[in-house]
Design an enzyme around this catalytic site. Structure first.
Site, short mmCIF file in Angstrom:
data_model
loop_
_atom_site.label_atom_id
_atom_site.label_comp_id
_atom_site.label_asym_id
_atom_site.label_seq_id
_atom_site.Cartn_x
_atom_site.Cartn_y
_atom_site.Cartn_z
N ASP A 574 35.73 46.11 39.71
CA ASP A 574 36.39 47.02 40.64
C ASP A 574 37.23 48.14 40.04
O ASP A 574 36.91 49.31 40.13
CB ASP A 574 37.27 46.20 41.60
CG ASP A 574 36.47 45.16 42.35
OD1 ASP A 574 35.34 44.85 41.94
OD2 ASP A 574 36.96 44.64 43.36
N GLU A 771 40.45 32.48 40.61
CA GLU A 771 39.54 33.62 40.44
C GLU A 771 39.59 34.18 39.03
O GLU A 771 38.57 34.57 38.47
CB GLU A 771 39.91 34.71 41.45
CG GLU A 771 39.00 35.91 41.45
CD GLU A 771 39.41 36.93 42.49
OE1 GLU A 771 38.60 37.84 42.77
OE2 GLU A 771 40.52 36.83 43.04
#
Length: 812
Positions: A574, A771
């Site tokens: 991202d 994560e």
């Protein structure tokens, strides 16, 4: 009660013998047995426990519960959908097999309750067989001994069909088992028994006790439109509001009854596509939910469920030790429990999704983002909201995170399937096939699959729309590479490898045990892989010719579409720093590396299938990609690969932000072990002042100006998927002769240990996989219960211990 594997394996072995030479019969029968084995499961992973079939319309169920001691408990401690929060001290599957079932534990600190949900399946009949769930609750050590818990079991039948609660009981509720019958075109006739169970029930001296005792089961039967029945919590709360309002009006605040007598559904058993069953307990409790398909010719009992739970657990333990041979230094009992949990939650995160999704096709397929302010234009186009609902689609997929990402993600899936392929090869092929069924005629697969209203309810509006010129890393090709390698091994003379891969369970490995099926699968999926590959090369092509770039090929260069000034979401990385400002002449080294991986995989498949023309074409493409990676992206000065852009003189320039992007040709296996550039990359990766940390490889160099800045999503943290790729490639270099073998061996051993220790320590402290991990402290960060690609740690634990090999070699 026999298990799925035993009955189906026996049938499959007999079939293989009788159908020798008739591939069509073998293929259709294995497909039938596979669908029967996989039909039912906890395929609503967004719920703490929710069972459904792999069917667009059918029966599904969900578990809800909450503490009932204070009036605010009904709001503050109510559980249904998985959520992030500090009052959950870990939850998930301790043992789970998609074909047989497993055991899940939920440590609900907020409600002072430990909950265990056991799920088992039995074969037979023409509708996927029967299943059972056992719900057990136990107060935590810091809970009062008379802890009061209300449990709701939600049962819904969507689409055509009937569902009816038979037992009426009295106006006070049911004193025994609740019995429901139903039917649907896809499931036939069935029966559901929700047993009375065991456990104490609360009592009170309030006058309301005569009308609302605590020892009965309440059954609320309702009929709702199909498009709202997924809103189970809201529908339940509507009922609770009606019944509690009457009590509050009657008794006011001066003589209030206890909360467990107030928040109760109305007992009105009968017909309805929604059935809500309510039980209230004091202290520990247990009850069963038993679904019996009429097509099996028999009904399950609680005694059989008890035996099957034990048998399923024993089978899982035995199979896990055979499939994942955990190597030193992680072969102790504490790591075994950890590995079982991580892998079980990966499998337990598999879900079935069905519905429409939002797609904006206002861009032409050949959209080139050909304006110099393309990212601004794209933002304006998104603001016009030209999206439309398309579908319905269906997807069988393993999700990244049950509380935060309970849906399919394209680039996550390839990593999910790497360890799943070890356990259940045919399940892996089934999931890959499911993804490719969502591909459009051009070759585009939506990178995020948000199917139906329930899935969209968990996604911010700005991320719901998918665009057909947006790509995502094609990680499913990692699995295809693995499929090819396994088929090659079992088709050869390596009998020991064949035995390990097959593991004695024919249904798990039918496409390995019957190599003609494996080849047929590849023949069927190859055109889809090729279509996706051609789509990538067409829509994501970069510009070489316009800027007089010196490169071996004028065609092999790539640029991610859909980037903004601050993000390149389509790359999966991202906020990783990219050239600024965005430019039409940008080239992205990670994207070219992914296309290289696709090309290499397709070469192997085409070669195995005897497609000589494709092999010749693809090998030329691969050579051009490998040459262009060096010509367009290698920086001799920086000693790494870099993204490229155009400078103020309209000339090619490299923009080097050292980190994961810099390593990509190595990570996807496009570098030879004696390439001098490999030595430079290993130096960068092993440099503690740049990428190396005690907890894994950092996503960005500590020396980069953007390290740890702004969102800091991919600007320092340690991510498991890229570290797994690094470990895998280090092992490859370490086990082949070459100038960097010893260096790679040392880095492999240290990185393998660092990664496992980091994930294990955080799991032990928090109860969750995460994560990403902090490169300084090793603490888990961002999304909790991220048992998607973080579960690759199990694969790493089962990899070769080269440190031990070194000791043996040195005679230690």
């Amino acid at each position: 009660m026999a298990t799925f594997t035993r009955l189906l394996a026996a049938g499959l072995l007999a079939l293989s013998a009788s159908a020798a030479g008739d591939e069509s019969v073998l293929h259709s029968e294995i497909s039938r047995l596979n669908n029967q084995s996989l039909l039912w499961g906890p395929y609503k992973p967004n719920l703490y426990f929710g069972v459904r079939p792999r069917l667009p319309k059918g029966l599904w169920t969900g578990l809800m519960w909450g503490r009932m001691e204070k009036y605010e408990d009904v709001k503050d401690g109510f559980r249904y959908t998985c959520e992030q929060g500090g009052d959950m001290h870990g939850y998930g599957w301790d043992e789970y097999d998609t074909r047989t079932g497993g055991i899940q534990t939920i440590h609900d600190e907020g409600n002072k309750l430990d909950l265990t949900t056991s799920f088992v399946k039995t074969p037979g009949g023409g509708h996927g067989g029967s299943w059972a769930a056992r719900i057990q609750g136990k107060p935590r050590d810091n809970a009062p001994s008379d802890l009061k818990t209300t449990v709701y079991y939600y049962i819904a039948q969507d689409g055509e069909g009937e569902l009816e609660a038979l037992e009426q009981g009295t106006e006070l509720g049911l004193d025994g088992d609740a019995i429901l019958t139903g039917s649907s075109p896809s499931l036939g006739n069935y029966k559901i028994v929700v047993t009375k169970g065991t456990g104490r029930h609360p009592t009170s001296e309030h006058e309301l006790s005569a009308k609302r005792p605590g020892d009965t089961t309440l059954v609320s039967s309702q009929q709702y439109p199909d498009d709202v029945i997924w809103q189970a919590k809201g529908l339940l709360f509507q009922q609770l509001q009606k019944t509690s309002g009457h009590v509050q009006e009657t008794y006011g605040t001066e003589n209030p009854p206890p909360p467990w007598q107030v928040y109760r559904v109305a007992h009105n058993p009968g017909k309805g596509n929604v059935q809500i069953l309510q039980k209230t307990f004091e202290g520990p409790f247990e009850f069963d939910v038993i679904f019996s398909s009429a097509s099996t010719g028999r009904e399950l009992t609680s005694e059989e469920v008890t035996e099957e739970v034990k048998r399923t657990s024993a089978l899982f333990t035995d199979r896990f030790s055979r499939v994942f041979d955990i190597k030193a230094p992680f072969n102790g009992n504490k790591y075994q429990k950890f590995a079982k949990s991580m892998f079980s939650n990966l499998l337990g995160g598999i879900g079935y999704f069905y519905g429409e999704q939002l797609i904006d096709r206002s861009y032409a397929p050949e959209y080139e983002e050909d304006d110099e302010n393309f990212w601004v234009d794209a933002a304006e186009a998104r603001a016009r909201k030209a999206q439309k609902l398309e579908g319905p689609y269906e997807l069988f997929t393993s999700i990244p995170s049950r509380p935060f990402f309970p849906r399919g993600f394209l680039w996550d899936e390839g990593f999910h399937l790497i360890p799943i392929a070890d356990w259940d090869f045919d399940l892996t092929l089934d999931i890959v096939k499911s993804w490719y069924k969502t591909m459009d005629d051009d070759g585009w697969i939506p990178r995020e699959q948000i199917l139906g209203s329930e899935a969209r309810s968990k996604v911010p509006e700005e991320f719901q729309v998918q665009y057909p010129h947006y790509a995502n890393p094609p990680t499913l090709f990692l699995v295809i590479e693995d499929v090819m390698e396994r088929l090659r091994k079992v088709n050869g003379t390596q009998s020991r490898e064949r035995e390990r891969l097959s593991s004695g369970d024919p249904l798990y490995t039918a496409h390995l045990d019957n190599t003609e099926l494996g080849e047929e699968y590849l023949r069927r999926i190859y055109p889809l892989l090729r279509r996706q590959y051609d789509w990538f090369r067409k829509t994501q092509r970069g510009d070489v010719k316009s800027y007089d770039r010196e490169a071996y090929s004028s065609r092999e260069a790539y640029r991610w579409r859909g980037r903004t000034e601050t993000h390149c979401l389509t790359s999966g990385l991202d906020d990783y720093p990219r050239p600024q400002p965005p430019h039409l002449g940008e080239l992205h080294v990670d994207l070219m590396s992914w296309v290289g991986l696709m090309t290499k995989s397709l070469v192997n498949i085409a070669e195995a299938l005897g497609m000589a023309d494709d092999v010749e074409e693809l090998r030329k493409n691969l050579e051009a990609i490998e040459r262009n990676l060096d010509d367009l992206h290698w920086s001799e000065k920086e000693g790494c690969y870099c993204d490229a852009s155009i400078d103020e003189f309209e000339e090619h320039k490299l923009v080097c932000h050292k980190g994961y992007v810099s390593l990509f040709p190595f990570l996807v296996g496009l570098m030879k072990p004696d390439d001098p550039k490999l030595g430079r990359l290993l130096d960068l990766m092993g440099d503690e002042s740049q990428l190396w940390s005690r907890h894994g490889i950092r996503s960005l160099s500590q020396q980069d100006e953007f390290y740890g800045t702004n969102e800091n999503y991919w600007r320092s943290p340690v991510w498991m998927p890229l570290n797994y790729m690094a470990v895998t490639q280090l092992h490859s270099v370490a086990t082949r002769k070459g100038p960097f073998q010893d260096k790679a061996r040392d880095m492999y051993s240290r990185l393998r240990k660092n990664l496992v220790d980091t994930v294990y320590k955080s799991w032990k402290e928090t109860g969750f996989a995460w994560e990403q991990y902090n490169p300084e402290t090793g603490a888990g960060q961002r999304t909790q219960h991220f048992t998607g690609w973080t579960s690759l740690v199990v694969k790493i634990m089962a990899m070769e211990d080269l440190a031990a090999t070194d000791h043996e070699r040195d005679g230690l």
